[in-house]
Design a protein around this motif. Structure first.
Motif, mmCIF file in Angstrom:
data_model
loop_
_atom_site.group_PDB
_atom_site.id
_atom_site.type_symbol
_atom_site.label_atom_id
_atom_site.label_comp_id
_atom_site.label_asym_id
_atom_site.label_seq_id
_atom_site.Cartn_x
_atom_site.Cartn_y
_atom_site.Cartn_z
ATOM 1 N N ARG A 53 43.286 100.995 -18.813
ATOM 2 C CA ARG A 53 44.314 99.972 -19.030
ATOM 3 C C ARG A 53 43.734 98.566 -18.986
ATOM 4 O O ARG A 53 44.235 97.662 -19.649
ATOM 5 N N LYS A 54 42.685 98.381 -18.190
ATOM 6 C CA LYS A 54 42.047 97.065 -18.078
ATOM 7 C C LYS A 54 40.538 97.249 -18.085
ATOM 8 O O LYS A 54 40.013 98.110 -17.374
ATOM 9 N N VAL A 55 39.849 96.441 -18.892
ATOM 10 C CA VAL A 55 38.402 96.546 -19.034
ATOM 11 C C VAL A 55 37.741 95.264 -18.535
ATOM 12 O O VAL A 55 38.047 94.167 -19.016
ATOM 13 N N VAL A 56 36.843 95.412 -17.573
ATOM 14 C CA VAL A 56 36.105 94.277 -17.014
ATOM 15 C C VAL A 56 34.616 94.512 -17.242
ATOM 16 O O VAL A 56 34.054 95.490 -16.737
ATOM 17 N N VAL A 57 33.999 93.641 -18.005
ATOM 18 C CA VAL A 57 32.557 93.735 -18.255
ATOM 19 C C VAL A 57 31.831 92.944 -17.170
ATOM 20 O O VAL A 57 32.152 91.782 -16.913
ATOM 21 N N VAL A 58 30.861 93.585 -16.522
ATOM 22 C CA VAL A 58 30.053 92.933 -15.487
ATOM 23 C C VAL A 58 28.634 92.804 -16.041
ATOM 24 O O VAL A 58 27.959 93.793 -16.300
ATOM 25 N N ALA A 59 28.183 91.565 -16.235
ATOM 26 C CA ALA A 59 26.897 91.349 -16.900
ATOM 27 C C ALA A 59 26.299 90.016 -16.484
ATOM 28 O O ALA A 59 26.964 88.984 -16.579
ATOM 29 N N ASP A 60 25.049 90.027 -16.026
ATOM 30 C CA ASP A 60 24.386 88.771 -15.668
ATOM 31 C C ASP A 60 24.017 87.990 -16.934
ATOM 32 O O ASP A 60 24.079 88.514 -18.051
ATOM 33 N N HIS A 61 23.622 86.746 -16.757
ATOM 34 C CA HIS A 61 23.425 85.836 -17.890
ATOM 35 C C HIS A 61 22.315 86.253 -18.846
ATOM 36 O O HIS A 61 22.322 85.868 -20.006
#
Length: 265
Positions: A208-216
């Motif tokens: 239902r909700k997508v959160v991308v976790v990614a460093d710079h």
């Protein structure tokens, strides 16, 4: 500005930002779009930049090379932990939470081991092991349920392929935390592994909700296969090293961009 100085300015911008747009360069250098395009063509011939649609990027970003988990786990550990702490604040008791494979989601899992009781669905062997054994202090709460989907193992210790994809199609997740190999304005969120991209797309479809976790450092890197476009992510969590241009481009597409560790860009 002489052509040589202009070329060096473009190369410096690409090295600093990883991806730059023709329109931004033209404005910064005070020249026409056509002049910048010609400059980029010449720089590409010399191997100093790589031309992409509407801009230029660092040359030689491997689209098919997939570093192993051990190599990636020692890189940018402070940034990944800061991202993990921010991401953990989104998780609440009773949620069904998807955790894609990767070292940033692994850092998040280390925070969630001692967090609320949830159901975790993951294709990461490393993350499943964390919940099984608890935190490094041995104080992990074991009330959470962990579902490890099956499949073929990748260098980053992800389980991928048709078995994994079929399992995900049967599930409904409240929240997905997705780690990615690269973020590119044209290609979106990418990975060098075709089967992992397919499995990650199934994760996205189930959530239902997508959160991308990614460093710079993921900005401007383009894996061979696209997982999702920027507009398919509800949120992106990154660190203060993310450039102003990257922030602007992401903010134009995702509902929310969270920057941890300060606001310097």
């Amino acid at each position: 500005m002489l052509p040589a100085a202009r070329h060096q300015a473009i190369v410096d911008a690409v090295q600093r930002e990883r991806v730059v747009r023709v329109s931004d360069l033209a404005q910064q250098l005070g020249v026409s779009l056509m002049t910048v395009r010609r400059d980029i063509e010449l720089l590409e011939e010399g191997g100093r930049v790589e031309r992409i649609h509407g801009g230029a990027k660092l040359p030689g970003d491997a689209s098919t090379h997939e570093p192993g988990f051990e190599q990636k786990s020692t890189q940018l550990t402070a940034e990944k932990r800061a991202i993990a702490l921010e991401a953990a604040s989104l998780v609440h008791e009773g949620m069904a939470v998807g955790l894609g494979a990767g070292t940033t989601t692994w850092a998040l899992a280390k925070e969630l081991v001692n967090g609320p009781t949830i159901t975790v669905v993951t294709n990461s062997i490393r993350i499943a092991d964390l919940f099984h054994h608890g935190s490094s202090s041995g104080a992990g709460r074991h009330g959470s349920t962990v579902i490890l989907i099956g499949g073929e193992r990748t260098p980053s210790d992800a389980l991928v392929g048709p078995i994994a994809t079929a399992a995900l199609k049967q599930l409904h997740l409240d929240l997905l935390f997705l780690g990615v190999h690269g973020m590119d304005p044209d290609a979106g969120f990418t990975t060098p592994n075709l089967l992992e991209a397919e499995t990650d797309r199934a994760f996205v479809a189930a959530s239902r909700k997508v959160v991308v976790v990614a460093d710079h450092t993921k900005w401007g890197t383009q894996g061979m296969s696209t997982i999702a476009g920027f507009e398919e992510a509800d949120e992106v969590i990154s660190d203060a090293g993310l450039s102003r241009d990257a922030r602007r481009l992401l903010q134009e597409s995702v509902s929310r961009l969270r920057i941890v560790g300060g606001e310097a860009a």
